[in-house]
Design a protein around this motif. Structure first.
Motif, PDB file in Angstrom:
ATOM      1  N   GLN A  85       0.849  -1.189   0.000  1.00 51.32           N
ATOM      2  CA  GLN A  85       0.000   0.000   0.000  1.00 51.32           C
ATOM      3  C   GLN A  85       0.885   1.239   0.000  1.00 51.32           C
ATOM      4  OE1 GLN A  85      -3.386  -0.178  -0.073  1.00 51.32           O
ATOM      5  NE2 GLN A  85      -3.279  -2.417  -0.038  1.00 51.32           N
ATOM      6  N   ASP A  86       0.482   2.242  -0.765  1.00 51.24           N
ATOM      7  CA  ASP A  86       1.139   3.547  -0.700  1.00 51.24           C
ATOM      8  C   ASP A  86       0.065   4.617  -0.868  1.00 51.24           C
ATOM      9  OD1 ASP A  86       0.586   3.800  -3.440  1.00 51.24           O
ATOM     10  OD2 ASP A  86       2.629   3.374  -4.061  1.00 51.24           O
ATOM     11  N   GLY A  87       0.456   5.864  -0.940  1.00 51.55           N
ATOM     12  CA  GLY A  87      -0.500   6.967  -1.035  1.00 51.55           C
ATOM     13  C   GLY A  87      -1.389   6.898  -2.260  1.00 51.55           C
ATOM     14  N   ALA A  88      -0.936   6.246  -3.325  1.00 56.38           N
ATOM     15  CA  ALA A  88      -1.707   6.159  -4.558  1.00 56.38           C
ATOM     16  C   ALA A  88      -2.601   4.920  -4.607  1.00 56.38           C
ATOM     17  CB  ALA A  88      -0.768   6.163  -5.757  1.00 56.38           C
TER      18      ALA A  88
END
Length: 183
Positions: free
Chosen positions: A157-160
């Motif tokens: 998971q990341d900000g995008a």
């Protein structure tokens, strides 16, 4: 050189020194590679594996064009997508961790590494994974192989959003982002 490095060198295809040749351009040849990796001359499919491998051994990409290049001549051919398809995979022990090896439809075995990375590229309105090869060439991952590798990828998971990442030789390679991940 350790045994693993020697084994990897023996598995990789022997390539003609196409980049060293500077023949005259002789025009277009009615040869095309379709999006499924099949080779066609005019309207007939070329089915002899030895002939396809011979042509592939002198295939080069320059810009958006593909050429068969020998010491004596250079002819342009048409490629609908990627000239090769990655059809299977296996994992091998490497000096920096497990290495993913992909096999093309021509039976070339290639490690996913800095020299031959997996990259997402736009094709037909989708981001698809391609294995970058020698001389500007690439192999698109076959749909079955893509789904097999998605099962082996780590979901991050990341900000995008979400990303499916494979690690080969300790290096991360993006296989899909949240837009392309199957539901």
């Amino acid at each position: 050189m350790d045994l693993t490095s020697l084994q990897q060198q023996l598995q990789q295809p022997k390539l003609a020194p196409v980049e060293q040749w500077d023949p005259p351009f002789c025009g277009d040849l009615p040869l095309r590679i379709d999006s499924q990796g099949r080779w066609w001359y005019q309207d007939g499919e070329i089915t002899r594996p030895g002939l396809i491998k011979l042509f592939a051994s002198v295939l080069i990409r320059q810009g958006d064009d593909y050429f068969l290049q020998t010491p004596a001549e250079k002819v342009r051919i048409q490629v609908e997508d990627a000239p090769f398809i990655a059809v299977s995979s296996d994992w091998q022990a490497g000096p920096t961790g497990p290495e993913l090896w992909l096999t093309t439809n021509l039976q070339d075995k290639v490690p996913v590494c800095a020299d031959y990375p997996l990259l997402l590229q736009q094709h037909g309105g989708q981001q698809l994974p391609y294995l970058m090869l020698w001389r500007g060439l690439s192999a698109r991952l076959h749909r079955n192989l893509y789904y097999q590798l998605l099962d082996q990828a780590q979901l991050q998971q990341d900000g995008a959003g979400s990303r499916a990442v494979l690690y080969s030789g300790g290096q991360p390679y993006l296989l899909a982002s949240s837009d392309e991940l199957p539901g």
